[in-house]
Design an enzyme around this catalytic site. Structure first.
Site, PDB file in Angstrom:
ATOM      1  N   THR A   1       0.943  -1.212  -0.220  1.00  0.00           N
ATOM      2  CA  THR A   1       0.345   0.087   0.043  1.00  0.00           C
ATOM      3  C   THR A   1       1.080   1.064   0.019  1.00  0.00           C
ATOM      4  OG1 THR A   1      -0.003  -0.334   2.642  1.00  0.00           O
ATOM      5  CG2 THR A   1      -1.569  -0.901   1.163  1.00  0.00           C
ATOM      6  N   ASP A   2      -0.392   2.584  -0.599  1.00  0.00           N
ATOM      7  CA  ASP A   2       0.954   3.849  -0.293  1.00  0.00           C
ATOM      8  C   ASP A   2      -0.219   4.723   0.952  1.00  0.00           C
ATOM      9  OD1 ASP A   2      -1.051   4.537  -1.723  1.00  0.00           O
ATOM     10  OD2 ASP A   2       0.423   4.468  -3.635  1.00  0.00           O
ATOM     11  N   GLN A   3       0.733   5.880   0.474  1.00  0.00           N
ATOM     12  CA  GLN A   3      -0.136   6.694   1.691  1.00  0.00           C
ATOM     13  C   GLN A   3      -1.694   6.908   1.432  1.00  0.00           C
ATOM     14  OE1 GLN A   3       2.622  10.213   1.528  1.00  0.00           O
ATOM     15  NE2 GLN A   3       1.246  11.039   1.197  1.00  0.00           N
ATOM     16  N   MET A   4      -2.207   6.495   0.191  1.00  0.00           N
ATOM     17  CA  MET A   4      -2.845   6.988  -0.193  1.00  0.00           C
ATOM     18  C   MET A   4      -4.475   6.180  -0.039  1.00  0.00           C
ATOM     19  SD  MET A   4      -3.667  10.018  -1.715  1.00  0.00           S
ATOM     20  CE  MET A   4      -5.531   9.356  -2.572  1.00  0.00           C
ATOM     21  N   GLY A   5      -3.935   5.029   0.985  1.00  0.00           N
ATOM     22  CA  GLY A   5      -4.545   3.467   1.204  1.00  0.00           C
ATOM     23  C   GLY A   5      -4.545   2.626   0.777  1.00  0.00           C
TER      24      GLY A   5
END
Lengths: 132, 132, 132, 132
Positions: D14-18
């Protein structure tokens, strides 16, 4: 609008064929795209404050010549489409003046609720900055 | 409490030495840790509902024998400490019955505000499940 | 010997907690280590020609404060042990002058056959360059 | 020839956008492609013995709906072209029966010297196995 981003290949970006794994090219494209936006005054912080995100709708890459650890590459970034609601970027990766790969990504603009927004009306300065 | 998690090495996890890059072991540990918690009934969704996160405070790995693409590995996970506010896990990676690496991670429990919480008092069932 | 390596956090290095995933710190350490060796005249190409590799025997990291996308970090690298057959490096990651994490890695020297070699005897210049 | 590969989304993907970072989809495609080849009796070891590699010439992905941590996905793999010297695969990622993304990759066959080889003549059994 053309922009050149330079970076070096890291050891951990190679795979057992001794070349950069093909999935990493999309990370290089992202680095170049973010650096470009920062360069024209629309870094991540600013866009976040403005409430704009620009997700990847599609992305592709053609691999011409492999890249190796410690290669210094230039990524030429070119906005080939830029409208009020979306944009398309072409990426060309050069090594020693030679084209080694070419990619494309398409993005739209969304607000914090995930709705499409037209930047021409709501953010004319940003629209004009990004217009090729 | 001991738990065994099995997985296969992916091609993209190798580096140009032809072995798994050392940074990927910490991803394998995470996979095993999350699978273990799910296995005892405290999967990510459940913990999120309960409002608990357990960040990594420190982590380490000793590399004994390298791993290669398509190796099937077993990760033995063992809670070596488990108190109301933190826990420590030992990980042993086996291939063909042989120990190839050993790691440790330390974690604490935080609530959604980032404050340390004691699970013995607030979540006794979880505390008892995780107690070795 | 102390060396400082600077880099910026990439978007793709974050996870859904909005911070850098803990496994990526080991990639930052590697970048700093390779940059240091290049800086003292022993870049990857040179070491490869000399027939020396220096695999990671063990590595660890203590996480003090999280890092976020676009943070600019300084990695202070310090050889805390350096003998003829192995070395140990300490890494400190600073952001805005504040220590955010500390790591350690241990390495040995191997020749192309995977045998341990003593660099004091075989590569005295390299030995002296790396000696703290 | 259609083949379905199942896997679960890992936290570190995952990345910080979820959501899953877009670059990781190409790693999922690779996992599915390798699993398929193994399934028809041409796993990595076998192809290596035969002296065949099949590098990625180009790859692309259209993102329809985001994927999240712990999602269970099905990757439907379909050979849409298969000749003596190259093949093209279509990938469709499903979650809960819904199409979430679609990708394509093109590959050629190379021998150990990096020369294009025709598998119809040199490896007819492999050619027939992979023919759609």
């Amino acid at each position: 609008m053309e922009y050149v981003f330079t970076r070096k290949i890291n050891y951990y970006e190679t795979d057992q064929m001794g070349v950069v794994h093909h999935s990493n090219y999309f990370r290089f494209f992202e680095e170049a795209r973010i650096a470009y936006l920062e360069n024209i005054g629309y870094g991540y912080d600013k866009l976040e404050q403005m409430g704009i995100i620009s997700p990847v709708l599609s992305i592709s890459c053609d691999y011409i010549k492999p890249l190796k650890f410690s290669d210094e590459i230039q990524i030429k970034l070119n906005f080939i489409t830029s409208t009020s609601i979306k944009f398309e970027i072409e990426y060309e990766i050069y090594k020693d003046g030679e084209l080694t790969s070419r990619g494309y990504s398409k993005h739209c603009y969304l607000d914090n609720n995930g709705s499409v927004i037209g930047i021409k009306k709501h953010y004319p300065d940003f629209y004009n900055s990004i217009k090729k």
